[in-house]
Design a protein around this motif. Structure first.
Motif, PDB file in Angstrom:
ATOM      1  N   MET A 187       0.852  -1.199   0.000  1.00  0.00           N
ATOM      2  CA  MET A 187       0.000   0.000   0.000  1.00  0.00           C
ATOM      3  C   MET A 187       0.880   1.238   0.000  1.00  0.00           C
ATOM      4  O   MET A 187       1.997   1.227   0.531  1.00  0.00           O
ATOM      5  N   LYS A 188       0.364   2.300  -0.595  1.00  0.00           N
ATOM      6  CA  LYS A 188       1.072   3.571  -0.629  1.00  0.00           C
ATOM      7  C   LYS A 188       0.719   4.362   0.617  1.00  0.00           C
ATOM      8  O   LYS A 188      -0.457   4.494   0.966  1.00  0.00           O
ATOM      9  N   LEU A 189       1.740   4.871   1.297  1.00  0.00           N
ATOM     10  CA  LEU A 189       1.508   5.662   2.508  1.00  0.00           C
ATOM     11  C   LEU A 189       0.811   6.968   2.162  1.00  0.00           C
ATOM     12  O   LEU A 189       0.897   7.444   1.020  1.00  0.00           O
ATOM     13  N   PRO A 190       0.122   7.588   3.110  1.00  0.00           N
ATOM     14  CA  PRO A 190      -0.571   8.861   2.841  1.00  0.00           C
ATOM     15  C   PRO A 190       0.382   9.939   2.336  1.00  0.00           C
ATOM     16  O   PRO A 190       1.594   9.906   2.594  1.00  0.00           O
ATOM     17  N   LYS A 191      -0.157  10.917   1.647  1.00  0.00           N
ATOM     18  CA  LYS A 191       0.652  11.967   1.032  1.00  0.00           C
ATOM     19  C   LYS A 191       1.349  12.851   2.066  1.00  0.00           C
ATOM     20  O   LYS A 191       2.337  13.499   1.755  1.00  0.00           O
ATOM     21  N   ASP A 192       0.811  12.891   3.288  1.00  0.00           N
ATOM     22  CA  ASP A 192       1.403  13.769   4.290  1.00  0.00           C
ATOM     23  C   ASP A 192       2.531  13.108   5.079  1.00  0.00           C
ATOM     24  O   ASP A 192       2.971  13.631   6.107  1.00  0.00           O
ATOM     25  N   VAL A 193       3.028  11.957   4.596  1.00  0.00           N
ATOM     26  CA  VAL A 193       4.177  11.334   5.250  1.00  0.00           C
ATOM     27  C   VAL A 193       5.388  12.247   5.095  1.00  0.00           C
ATOM     28  O   VAL A 193       5.579  12.872   4.050  1.00  0.00           O
ATOM     29  N   GLN A 194       6.200  12.352   6.126  1.00  0.00           N
ATOM     30  CA  GLN A 194       7.345  13.265   6.122  1.00  0.00           C
ATOM     31  C   GLN A 194       8.648  12.517   6.398  1.00  0.00           C
ATOM     32  O   GLN A 194       8.712  11.663   7.271  1.00  0.00           O
ATOM     33  N   GLY A 195       9.684  12.866   5.632  1.00  0.00           N
ATOM     34  CA  GLY A 195      11.015  12.326   5.891  1.00  0.00           C
ATOM     35  C   GLY A 195      11.233  10.914   5.396  1.00  0.00           C
ATOM     36  O   GLY A 195      12.192  10.259   5.804  1.00  0.00           O
ATOM     37  N   LEU A 196      10.384  10.446   4.493  1.00  0.00           N
ATOM     38  CA  LEU A 196      10.570   9.112   3.939  1.00  0.00           C
ATOM     39  C   LEU A 196      11.499   9.218   2.738  1.00  0.00           C
ATOM     40  O   LEU A 196      11.180   9.903   1.763  1.00  0.00           O
ATOM     41  N   GLY A 197      12.653   8.555   2.779  1.00  0.00           N
ATOM     42  CA  GLY A 197      13.633   8.707   1.717  1.00  0.00           C
ATOM     43  C   GLY A 197      14.261   7.410   1.248  1.00  0.00           C
ATOM     44  O   GLY A 197      15.247   7.424   0.530  1.00  0.00           O
ATOM     45  N   SER A 198      13.677   6.275   1.645  1.00  0.00           N
ATOM     46  CA  SER A 198      14.206   4.995   1.181  1.00  0.00           C
ATOM     47  C   SER A 198      13.050   4.079   0.838  1.00  0.00           C
ATOM     48  O   SER A 198      11.968   4.173   1.426  1.00  0.00           O
TER      49      SER A 198
ATOM     50  N   MET B 244       9.634  -2.373  -3.260  1.00  0.00           N
ATOM     51  CA  MET B 244       8.460  -1.508  -3.376  1.00  0.00           C
ATOM     52  C   MET B 244       8.810  -0.173  -4.035  1.00  0.00           C
ATOM     53  O   MET B 244       9.949   0.281  -3.986  1.00  0.00           O
ATOM     54  N   GLU B 245       7.811   0.486  -4.612  1.00  0.00           N
ATOM     55  CA  GLU B 245       8.002   1.805  -5.202  1.00  0.00           C
ATOM     56  C   GLU B 245       8.190   2.847  -4.105  1.00  0.00           C
ATOM     57  O   GLU B 245       7.953   2.592  -2.922  1.00  0.00           O
ATOM     58  N   ARG B 246       8.558   4.059  -4.520  1.00  0.00           N
ATOM     59  CA  ARG B 246       8.713   5.149  -3.563  1.00  0.00           C
ATOM     60  C   ARG B 246       7.379   5.423  -2.858  1.00  0.00           C
ATOM     61  O   ARG B 246       6.351   5.566  -3.499  1.00  0.00           O
ATOM     62  N   GLY B 247       7.450   5.517  -1.538  1.00  0.00           N
ATOM     63  CA  GLY B 247       6.250   5.802  -0.764  1.00  0.00           C
ATOM     64  C   GLY B 247       5.357   4.603  -0.554  1.00  0.00           C
ATOM     65  O   GLY B 247       4.290   4.729   0.045  1.00  0.00           O
ATOM     66  N   VAL B 248       5.780   3.438  -1.046  1.00  0.00           N
ATOM     67  CA  VAL B 248       4.972   2.225  -0.935  1.00  0.00           C
ATOM     68  C   VAL B 248       5.637   1.279   0.062  1.00  0.00           C
ATOM     69  O   VAL B 248       6.858   1.125   0.065  1.00  0.00           O
ATOM     70  N   VAL B 249       4.836   0.655   0.916  1.00  0.00           N
ATOM     71  CA  VAL B 249       5.362  -0.299   1.894  1.00  0.00           C
ATOM     72  C   VAL B 249       4.590  -1.597   1.792  1.00  0.00           C
ATOM     73  O   VAL B 249       3.473  -1.647   1.259  1.00  0.00           O
ATOM     74  N   HIS B 250       5.186  -2.656   2.292  1.00  0.00           N
ATOM     75  CA  HIS B 250       4.504  -3.944   2.303  1.00  0.00           C
ATOM     76  C   HIS B 250       3.210  -3.831   3.121  1.00  0.00           C
ATOM     77  O   HIS B 250       3.125  -3.050   4.074  1.00  0.00           O
ATOM     78  N   ALA B 251       2.233  -4.646   2.750  1.00  0.00           N
ATOM     79  CA  ALA B 251       0.919  -4.557   3.400  1.00  0.00           C
ATOM     80  C   ALA B 251       1.002  -4.836   4.899  1.00  0.00           C
ATOM     81  O   ALA B 251       0.256  -4.248   5.681  1.00  0.00           O
ATOM     82  N   CYS B 252       1.934  -5.723   5.316  1.00  0.00           N
ATOM     83  CA  CYS B 252       2.049  -5.996   6.755  1.00  0.00           C
ATOM     84  C   CYS B 252       2.592  -4.770   7.492  1.00  0.00           C
ATOM     85  O   CYS B 252       2.253  -4.533   8.656  1.00  0.00           O
ATOM     86  N   HIS B 253       3.438  -3.973   6.827  1.00  0.00           N
ATOM     87  CA  HIS B 253       3.896  -2.697   7.382  1.00  0.00           C
ATOM     88  C   HIS B 253       2.713  -1.744   7.492  1.00  0.00           C
ATOM     89  O   HIS B 253       2.468  -1.129   8.537  1.00  0.00           O
ATOM     90  N   ALA B 254       1.953  -1.626   6.384  1.00  0.00           N
ATOM     91  CA  ALA B 254       0.796  -0.740   6.373  1.00  0.00           C
ATOM     92  C   ALA B 254      -0.238  -1.159   7.415  1.00  0.00           C
ATOM     93  O   ALA B 254      -0.902  -0.309   8.029  1.00  0.00           O
ATOM     94  N   GLY B 255      -0.370  -2.480   7.624  1.00  0.00           N
ATOM     95  CA  GLY B 255      -1.318  -2.960   8.633  1.00  0.00           C
ATOM     96  C   GLY B 255      -0.958  -2.466  10.019  1.00  0.00           C
ATOM     97  O   GLY B 255      -1.833  -2.078  10.810  1.00  0.00           O
TER      98      GLY B 255
END
Length: 608
Positions: free
Chosen positions: A544-555, A560-571
């Motif tokens: 899943m892609k994290l919300p647009k207001d995420v700050q300081g994400l640079g890896s 996964m694509e930029r701003g995207v994390v595994h579903a278990c992370h998103a969970g």
């Protein structure tokens, strides 16, 4: 980093080779410039590595924000200044053509002369230039680009306009030219001065306070002879003070020293500048090659989805050695972080590689590492800890039930995130069209939940399993009127007419051959299957892609694509944002799949 730009150094390389041949294997000035170029790049890279070793530096970080993709992108060609200065130095050498034979390797007088010229020429010259950069017109048209990087990093030191880099070249070159002009130059002086200059710049931009305050209490005059990362960070934040190159003495003389510089330096250097994360994603290393994808190695790799790069094979032996050292000595450590709606989210890593999870003798040690991380999170006051991939393997620890049962008083909520993983997979399936699916890994936690969910939607599920006992147990969990929708199959041939495959167990190319043309493979298996069939399509791992207001994400999170994390992370993120107070371990509650999915969408997480 664009490798094509290094073609500009081709004449320098050619001249170095020519000098080598003409001097019978001796290194000429061009060769020394080339060696210096490489050493300077190594200094900046090692400084970047140090700055981003959060497990060691996070308590002394000056600016607590994370390095985001925007800053990485704009600093992508940070090494342009190295090429520029190498070319300028080459032109000077080729024009003057100094004889290397008469130049000593070391001459102390030259070092003292360069130090004197640095203090009386380079330092005041840079101070005056730097102050002029902050005049309204020059700042808005040139220097503001440098200050657009919000978090100082070693690469930020080199980020600026070509005119600024040329000015810095002159500031650096004057002490060397002066020493050679009076006959005190040496080969060692060139290396020592240039590398020390780079090292001090990297130190100031490291965003990690390396100087203990007691040094400045014991020797107060040092405050005016050497700047600190805190000192420089104040300049980047307030922009109207602390203009010096390396020596705050010139800010004192120019009355531009910020009065709170040393109080803040003392506060940061105490090592207490650390915030407890609200959420922790407990990951593990996938393999040796992917271990070089972490932010403190090469940010050009970590800021993009990982792809195997032949150049990494050169570093493989070193990475393998580090794997062995981590296996013996390391414990879980902080890898990266970002902020989401005021909450600090961190990724911690269990120092174990994917293959080690399948070694019977390693399981006890892995569970101990996970348990130690959970207890540490509980002691710190972390609210939610989500187990990643193999850290929640059912055969390893029952999806986390081992730890929750052993420590019933845990305040930190341990979750596996599989409920959202199931939701992502299920929402990829067009349920109004698909009437039958083929499911491998059918009796796993995810397989069970997917089968029970789909059968209630009147979708026929062909469950591949040789265990009739486990199949019947799952079938009995379904409501009586839907039990006939679950069908046990024992061979891949049973799915030769089914175009929707849900893959929870790795498929060999031979097994994939049974899928009919046009099949889509939905995957929840690690590692993903090989994309063998050109007449079929393959889904990515649930993410899943994290919300647009995420700050300081640079890896990026591995593939996964930029701003995207595994579903278990998103969970785990959803669990934290919702403030749920239950543990989510063991089997997936099928009734909660839609609840978790709606919560994820409500908080701005979107399907990747």
């Amino acid at each position: 980093m664009n490798l094509a730009q290094y073609l500009l150094c081709a004449p320098l390389v050619a001249k170095a080779i020519s000098d080598w041949n003409s001097h019978g294997g001796g290194v000429g000035w061009s060769g020394h410039l080339l060696i210096l170029f490489i050493l300077r790049g190594i200094i900046f890279q090692l400084s970047h590595t140090f700055s981003n070793m959060l497990y060691y530096t996070r308590r002394r970080r000056v600016i607590p924000h994370g390095l985001d993709f925007h800053q990485i992108d704009q600093e992508w060609d940070w090494d342009n200044f190295l090429i520029l200065q190498a070319l300028v130095a080459s032109l000077v050498v080729w024009q003057v053509e100094p004889a290397l034979d008469g130049v000593p390797v070391v001459q102390i007088k030259g070092w003292l002369m360069s130090l004197l010229l640095h203090v009386v020429v380079s330092e005041p010259l840079f101070y005056l230039l730097h102050r002029s950069y902050h005049r309204e017109y020059i700042f808005s048209h040139y220097h503001s680009i440098h200050h657009s990087s919000l978090v100082p990093q070693p690469m930020t030191a080199a980020f600026g306009t070509p005119l600024e880099n040329l000015a810095m070249t002159a500031v650096m070159a004057l002490p060397l030219l002066g020493s050679f002009a009076v006959g005190y130059g040496s080969v060692g002086l060139v290396y020592a001065y240039v590398l020390a200059f780079d090292l001090l710049r990297c130190l100031g931009y490291s965003n990690v306070e390396v100087f203990p305050a007691r040094i400045f209490h014991s020797l107060p005059f040092l405050r005016y002879l050497i700047y600190t990362p805190t000192y420089l960070s104040i300049h980047h934040k307030e922009k109207d003070c602390n203009f010096c190159l390396f020596m705050p003495l010139f800010d004192l003389l120019g009355k531009t020293m910020n009065k709170k510089s040393w109080d803040l330096q003392e506060e940061i250097s105490s090592g207490k500048n650390d915030r407890v994360p609200d959420f922790v994603f407990l990951a593990h290393v996938v393999d040796v090659i992917s271990s070089m994808h972490v932010p403190f190695v090469l940010r050009s790799l970590s800021s993009k989805p990982f792809v195997a790069n032949p150049l990494l094979l050169i570093c493989w032996p070193l990475a393998f050695v580090f794997m062995l050292l981590m296996w013996v000595f390391s414990k879980s450590f902080t890898l990266s972080f970002y902020y989401l709606r005021g909450r600090l989210h961190q990724t911690w890593v269990v120092p174990r590689y994917g293959f080690q999870y399948f070694l019977p003798f390693a399981r006890e040690g892995i569970n101990k590492q996970i348990e130690m991380a959970i207890l540490r999170a509980d002691k710190l006051g972390v609210k939610v800890l989500s187990l990643a991939a193999l850290n929640k393997n059912e055969s390893l620890n029952g999806g986390g039930t081992l730890f929750v049962s052993k420590h019933p008083d845990l305040k930190v909520r341990v979750v596996h995130g599989n409920t959202l993983t199931a939701a992502v997979i299920l929402n990829e399936i067009p349920r109004d069209i698909v009437k039958e699916v083929f499911l491998t890994g059918a009796t796993s936690k995810l397989g069970r939940a997917i089968a029970l969910y789909l059968c209630r939607k009147n979708i026929r599920v062909l469950m591949l399993t040789l265990s009739t006992e486990r199949f019947l147990k799952i079938q009995k969990e379904a409501p009586a009127e839907y039990q006939q929708n679950l069908v046990q199959v024992t061979k891949y041939q049973a799915a030769k007419n089914c175009k929707t495959w849900l893959v929870g167990k790795w498929l060999s190319p031979r097994e994939q051959r049974w899928a009919p043309t046009g099949t889509h493979f939905h995957q929840f298996v690690v590692p993903p299957v090989i994309r063998f069939r050109r007449d079929c399509t393959y889904g990515n791992l649930a993410a899943m892609k994290l919300p647009k207001d995420v700050q300081g994400l640079g890896s990026c999170e591995y593939t996964m694509e930029r701003g995207v994390v595994h579903a278990c992370h998103a969970g785990g993120v959803v669990h934290c944002l919702e403030g749920w107070t239950h543990h989510e371990v063991g089997a997936i509650d099928v009734e909660r799949i839609d609840v978790v999915w709606r919560a994820a969408l409500k908080h701005g997480l979107t399907p990747a």
